[in-house]
Write an enzyme that holds these catalytic residues in place. Structure first.
Site, short mmCIF file in Angstrom:
data_model
loop_
_atom_site.label_atom_id
_atom_site.label_comp_id
_atom_site.label_asym_id
_atom_site.label_seq_id
_atom_site.Cartn_x
_atom_site.Cartn_y
_atom_site.Cartn_z
CB SER A 14 0.83 -6.48 -0.78
OG SER A 14 -0.15 -5.47 -0.34
CG ASP A 25 -1.22 -0.57 3.38
OD1 ASP A 25 -1.07 -1.60 2.81
OD2 ASP A 25 -0.56 0.48 3.86
CG ASP A 27 1.12 0.52 -0.85
OD1 ASP A 27 1.17 1.09 0.02
OD2 ASP A 27 1.43 -0.73 -0.52
CG ASP A 80 -0.32 3.94 2.78
OD1 ASP A 80 -1.20 4.20 3.53
OD2 ASP A 80 0.61 3.21 3.25
CE LYS A 141 3.21 -8.93 2.43
NZ LYS A 141 2.34 -8.18 1.50
CE1 TYR A 150 5.59 -7.68 5.09
CE2 TYR A 150 4.51 -6.00 6.08
CZ TYR A 150 4.72 -6.77 5.12
OH TYR A 150 4.33 -6.28 3.91
#
Length: 580
Positions: A14, A25, A27, A80, A141, A150
């Protein structure tokens, strides 16, 4: 070599697509040279460095995941972090991660790590209007989170899955504005004939030796229920976690969204109606409660992550052992009982019989074996520590603990839910030997007193130590109409409050024929599936013009009527089945 040593950080998910929000978060992918390994250098040396930093909290390495990842918070921001070691001694500053050459001489975990970034780049290249795509994706989303669908880890769809579905609709309607794209999203996927795949482009058959998604060659690919194929080589199914039960839940939610959008187009509803939260705890009569306990908060973080990653296995085991007749709805939210002194959280799963199933009198679902197998796999956790325990128990809706409700008490039925329920019950009757009778009100049926359930709760043994609860497995009943044993929740709560071992208190019961169709689901006003299969969207993506509105399809409700006999047991009434 030491002077030239370097690594690059790329973002994906995202954050890369520009649809992240507060609290989301980040990524990230770290790309390093060939001599820096994932196991020793990334998960050991870098892990220890991060553990000593004040800014880093909640550090959690997940080595055995499908895509190995290091999870942590840096200054309160969730990160992450993945690692990929490419076959070069120096990582060039202008590295093009979309270039096929980065996949030379790397292993499959590295390919999967690299593909997060490669897929994000391809999506942005393949959509006709990036701004409209991002706005639509943000909206959907948010909708998916409100409706409880989700979560990739529990068998629903994660961020990349929703991005691919939205991107395909953007391709089908290249000139549409976001409001139209949202409406067409639900229209298209309500009619989609799964398991036909959703693809943004043709599958690339590059000869690098990696397996690509192909159900004609790979037996495992034939078992996928909702294939959503990534556009970057090697093309994979990003939604392999989806089961028959979770697909059913998502199709119901797509139908719900489509109904609301049709009402909005006719000025019969506002857009806000689309984002009404899903009333999960008012939608089923029977639930499984999964209590997770650990000695402290740090242990709970790791233990909870492991259990949550395996919850979809419980869904698959129950589907397998009941031949698909008992459907599970895992809810992707954790709940915490703050009154418990020990580290604790809980997950819930809704249970219902598959609509349209012919039920014999007294038929039961004994899922104790499935749960014991699940607990056995959970207890194989390689980082298990004393105090890490799990308890799975069958509860009815009126036994749902109050801490799951935001206000601390059970809400009354939502006005919209009640009106939709009345609509779905219009003219719905069941037939008995004495003629036609009106169906009982679902709420009055749910108020069955304890005298109608002759169950024996397991008793606490005098010889038990404070931190151990012995299992009991006493069942009562006569003939084939055997009632389930329900674990004594008071004893369970007392054990959790004492911080003791609750793993052995999970006497899992036979879920009786009372696990019926979801009579109280007001949110899913249309429980059936679409009849418009002959006009549906094929996996070859042969939906034509962006101006076409030919995706309309009539739908029928699949209603299952039930009533109580003289002994307080559920009997089946008339089944009105949908013929596709």
């Amino acid at each position: 070599m030491v002077e030239d040593a370097n690594a690059l950080i790329f973002t994906f998910g995202s954050y890369r697509l520009g649809v992240h929000g507060p609290g989301a978060d980040i990524d990230a992918l770290c790309v390093g040279p060939s001599y820096v390994s994932r196991e020793e250098d990334f998960f050991f040396i870098l892990h220890n460095i991060l553990a000593e930093m004040e800014e880093v909290t909640e550090l959690q390495p997940v080595l055995d995941a499908h895509v190995p990842v290091m999870k942590f918070k840096f200054d309160g921001l969730s990160i992450d972090l993945l690692y990929a070691s490419i076959s070069r001694l120096v990582v060039p500053e202008d590295l093009d991660i979309s270039d096929m050459s980065v996949l030379n001489d790397v292993d499959e975990p590295t390919v999967r790590s690299l593909n997060g970034c490669r897929v994000a780049d391809q999506i942005l290249k393949l959509v006709p209007n990036v701004e409209h795509f991002c706005t639509t994706l943000r909206c959907l989303k948010f909708w998916a989170k409100r409706r409880g669908v989700y979560s990739n880890v529990t068998g629903f769809l994660g961020g990349v899955n929703w991005a691919l579905l939205v991107a395909r609709v953007c391709q089908l309607y290249p000139n549409a504005v976001p409001s139209m794209l949202v409406s067409r999203f639900f229209r298209v996927y309500t009619m989609w004939r799964w398991p036909n795949p959703v693809m943004l482009c043709a599958i690339d058959e590059a000869e690098l030796g990696f397996s690509v998604w192909d159900p004609r060659k790979n037996r495992r690919d034939k078992t996928h229920h909702m294939p959503i194929i990534t556009p970057a080589y090697p093309c994979m199914n990003s939604s392999y976690n989806v089961s028959t039960s979770t697909l059913r839940v998502m199709m119901d939610q797509f139908q719900y969204g489509n109904t609301i959008c049709e009402e909005v187009e006719l000025n019969k509803a506002q857009w806000s109606a689309l984002f009404e939260p899903y009333l999960f705890f008012e939608s089923y009569r029977n639930y499984l409660q999964v209590d997770i306990v650990a000695a402290n908060a740090d242990d709970l973080l790791a233990w909870k992550g492991w259990v949550e990653s395996r919850l979809r296995q419980l869904t698959l085991m129950i589907e397998r052992d009941t031949y698909g007749k008992l459907q599970c709805h895992p809810y992707p939210h954790e709940y915490v009982d703050t009154s418990k002194p020990c580290a604790h959280c809980a997950f819930f799963m809704g249970l219902q019989r598959k609509p349209g199933e012919v039920v014999q009198e007294g038929q039961q679902f004994d899922i104790r074996g499935s749960v014991e197998e699940f607990k056995l796999s959970i207890n194989m956790y390689m980082f298990w520590k004393p105090g890490m325990e799990i308890c799975v128990s069958h509860i009815r809706r009126k036994q749902i603990p109050p801490y799951v409700f935001p206000e601390g008490y059970k809400r009354t039925r939502h006005p919209r839910l009640a009106s939709q329920q009345r609509s779905s019950e219009n003219g719905n009757e069941y037939q008995t030997g004495s003629g036609l009778k009106r169906k009982k009100d679902p709420e009055s049926v749910d108020q069955d007193g304890p005298e109608k359930r002759q169950s024996i709760s397991p008793q606490k043994q005098d010889s038990l130590s404070p931190d151990h609860l012995a299992p009991s497995s006493v069942r009562s009943g006569t003939g084939s109409n055997v009632e389930p044993v329900i674990p004594d929740k008071r004893v369970l709560n007392q054990e959790i409050a004492e911080g003791g071992d609750v793993s052995n208190s999970s006497v899992i019961t036979s879920v009786t024929s009372e696990v019926g169709s979801c009579e109280d689901v007001g949110n899913e006003s249309v429980a059936g599936s679409s009849e418009g299969n002959n006009g549906s969207v094929e996996g070859s993506n042969n939906l034509v013009s962006s101006q076409s509105d030919s995706c309309d399809a009539d739908s029928q409700s699949l209603l299952e009527n039930r009533h109580l006999d003289g002994n307080g047991a559920f009997q089946d009434g008339v089944h009105e089945e949908l013929e596709v």
